[in-house]
Design an enzyme around this catalytic site. Structure first.
Site, short mmCIF file in Angstrom:
data_model
loop_
_atom_site.label_atom_id
_atom_site.label_comp_id
_atom_site.label_asym_id
_atom_site.label_seq_id
_atom_site.Cartn_x
_atom_site.Cartn_y
_atom_site.Cartn_z
N ASP A 103 30.81 8.42 -6.12
CA ASP A 103 29.38 8.55 -6.40
C ASP A 103 28.55 8.37 -5.12
O ASP A 103 28.82 7.48 -4.31
CB ASP A 103 29.01 7.46 -7.41
N GLU A 163 30.86 13.16 -4.12
CA GLU A 163 29.58 13.63 -4.63
C GLU A 163 28.61 13.45 -3.47
O GLU A 163 28.10 12.35 -3.23
CB GLU A 163 29.12 12.79 -5.83
C1 NOJ Z 1 25.04 10.14 -9.10
C2 NOJ Z 1 25.48 10.07 -10.52
O1 NOJ Z 1 26.14 11.26 -10.86
C3 NOJ Z 1 24.24 9.83 -11.33
O2 NOJ Z 1 24.46 9.99 -12.70
C4 NOJ Z 1 23.73 8.44 -11.00
O3 NOJ Z 1 22.53 8.22 -11.69
C5 NOJ Z 1 23.48 8.30 -9.52
N1 NOJ Z 1 24.53 8.86 -8.73
C6 NOJ Z 1 23.36 6.84 -9.15
O4 NOJ Z 1 24.61 6.22 -9.27
#
Ligand code: NOJ
Length: 552
Positions: A220, A277
């Protein structure tokens, strides 16, 4: 640790792969959003036992692995992306034993399992943050997070001008006068990755889940862990124009973290994978996350954000193959996830939506349901013919649209509350998915409870209604995924063919793929039609249709 954690790969499909042809280079990975997938306990929130019970349906689709969004202990202020304990399961989702059972079931079905790691921030309920609050300014406990004194005469102003991704300032003041940084919700304090204990803790977390048998991690906000020295103010316009580096996203020293993680994973058998991500542009910058000694995959969000336009798609496909290829990594295609408007809706919205805003009942952007379904299916048929890896998001195989009819009091995404309703947020893509049209909560939960309301349309789109219909979206996904595997499209190469400005055509191995993104009909090449994104009603391809034809 239980027996499930120590067993060796039970299925030939999970056998280690050779360097250069590791499974993740060409895999299709299905994203499970646990809250909304299947609820065995009946409390209205999906859980691990629910996932285990429904895994055969996912294996049957023809995917190679599943990625589970967070199920760790969490106060759920950001649907589990606010983690209070990285090595335990939240009671909402079950127990560690439930996790082990789910993992064993997945492996027995030949599915690999990737879990979500959230290293940029924890929950404010994490023991370290609670300790930091209690210990006060100047303490070592505060150094694991980003606490600073404020500006202004009595420190009444935040330390810099950074804004939270969810709206409002990225700083919150605590009673003793200091401020802490949270790039997301107030309840999600950012770690300070300069403190060695933070890095060490995450290595332990990686090993905890690797020892249990997971096949990898989706990471993440992988671009956020490192902040610029001195936390300088940001000029968002300059960053957007590409003339200033963001001081909190994509900092160069973030890569040191992933080199260390790479080595942690490499010490395990079975080609474990790290997927970034990382919302950074341009593609060359994204590709830095997948250099040979770092992560293995990075979601191609530049592709996800490309509109349904032949020229733009041609360019982004070329640029992706070359940017990732330059570092020896596969491109990783994706169209939908739990943060974006479902692509079945998004690609047909007129006018196009504002990035990150979501859509709601009063949004100006609207999608014609017929066009959007055709286009959503066509986009998937195009994506699944591309070489490289791909991710699909739960429910897209049913053709689920973004749900807009969610009342303000039912909305759960912190984005909606933090912007006073100005941004609709992400609830519309997170609605619990339908399995059986006539069952309570459409088969999601026996009690009929659901944490977000399901629309009546779910009855028509439920999996059981599509199961035996050869023209259904489910049938198209299943066929595309099985063919992709059989024909080795993920490990193939792409060779463009010229079919005019509003269509795309390419060869990948023995098939020719043609996509019509314009209004004029396009010829279907001679050969055996293996897949059509919508039932073909003539010898040529109409708007928003894709075919795969065996041409050699
Ligand atoms: C990316 C995640 O996919 C999302 O759902 C989340 O709110 C943010 N990062 C913060 O962790």
């Amino acid at each position: 640790m239980t027996d499930a954690s120590t067993q060796s790969a039970p299925d030939a499909r999970l056998a280690p792969t050779a360097p250069g042809s590791e499974w993740w280079r060409s895999a299709v990975i299905y994203q499970i959003y646990p809250r909304s997938f299947a609820d065995a306990s009946g409390d209205g929130i999906g859980d691990l036992a629910g996932i285990a019970a429904r895994l055969p349906a996912i294996a049957d689709l023809g995917v190679d692995a599943v990625w589970l969004s967070p199920f760790y202990r969490s106060p759920q202020k950001d649907a589990g992306y606010d983690v209070a304990d990285y090595t335990d399961v939240d009671p909402l989702f079950g127990t560690l034993d439930d996790f082990d059972r789910m993992l064993a079931e997945a492996h027995a079905l030949g599915l690999r399992v990737i879990v979500d790691l959230v290293p940029n921030h924890s929950s404010d309920q994490h023991a370290w943050f609670q300790e930091a609050l209690a210990a006060g300014p100047g303490s070592e406990a505060r150094e694991r997070y980003i606490f600073r004194d404020g500006k202004g005469e009595s420190g009444e102003l935040p330390p810099n001008n950074w804004q939270s991704v969810f709206g409002g300032p990225a700083w919150t003041r605590v009673p003793d006068g200091q401020w802490y940084l949270h790039l997301f919700d107030t309840s999600q304090p950012d770690f300070d990755w300069n403190h060695p204990a933070v890095g060490d803790m995450f290595v332990d977390v990686l090993r905890f889940w690797l020892d249990r048998g997971v096949d990898g991690f989706r990471v993440d906000v992988a671009h956020g862990n490192a902040k610029a020295e001195g936390l300088p103010d940001v000029d968002v316009e300059l960053v957007a124009a590409g003339s200033m580096d963001s001081p909190f996203f994509g900092q160069e020293h973030v890569h040191e973290i992933y080199r260390r993680w790479h080595d942690v994973l490499a010490a395990y058998d079975g080609d474990r994978v790290l997927c970034a991500e990382a919302w950074v542009t341009p593609l060359e910058k994204m590709a830095r996350f997948v250099r040979p000694d770092e992560m293995h995959q990075a979601f191609n969000f530049v592709y996800l954000e490309t509109p349904w336009d032949a020229k733009l798609l041609h360019e982004v496909i070329d640029d992706s193959i070359s940017a990732f290829g330059a570092v020896g990594a596969p491109p990783t295609w994706v169209l939908s996830n739990h943060d974006t408007i479902r692509h079945r809706t998004r690609l047909a919205l007129v006018p196009p939506p504002i990035h990150g805003a979501g859509i709601g009942p009063t949004s100006r952007s609207k999608a014609d349901p017929t066009v959007s379904l055709r286009r959503g299916r066509a986009a998937t048929a195009l994506m699944l013919a591309l070489p490289g890896g791909a991710y699909v998001y739960q429910g897209e195989e049913l053709g689920l649209p973004e749900v807009t009819a969610i009342e303000p009091h039912e909305r759960q995404d912190p984005t909606f509350a933090r912007t006073g309703g100005e941004l609709w947020g992400r609830d519309g893509c997170r609605v619990p998915i339908p399995w059986e049209s006539a069952a309570p909560a459409y088969g999601f939960s026996e009690t009929g409870q659901t944490w977000l309301p399901q629309p009546p349309l779910w009855g028509e789109l439920a999996r059981d209604r599509q199961e035996h219909d050869p023209d259904s979206t489910l049938a198209m996904y299943r066929r595309a995924l099985h063919l992709r595997r059989e024909l080795g499209l993920g490990t193939g190469t792409l060779e463009w063919l010229d079919v005019g400005p509003t269509a795309l055509a390419f060869r990948n191995g023995s098939i020719t793929v043609v996509a019509n993104l314009g209004h004029d009909a396009v010829d279907v090449p001679r050969g055996e039609i293996l897949l059509a994104s919508s039932p073909l009603d003539s010898a040529s391809l109409s708007a928003d249709e894709v075919v795969w034809v065996r041409t050699s």
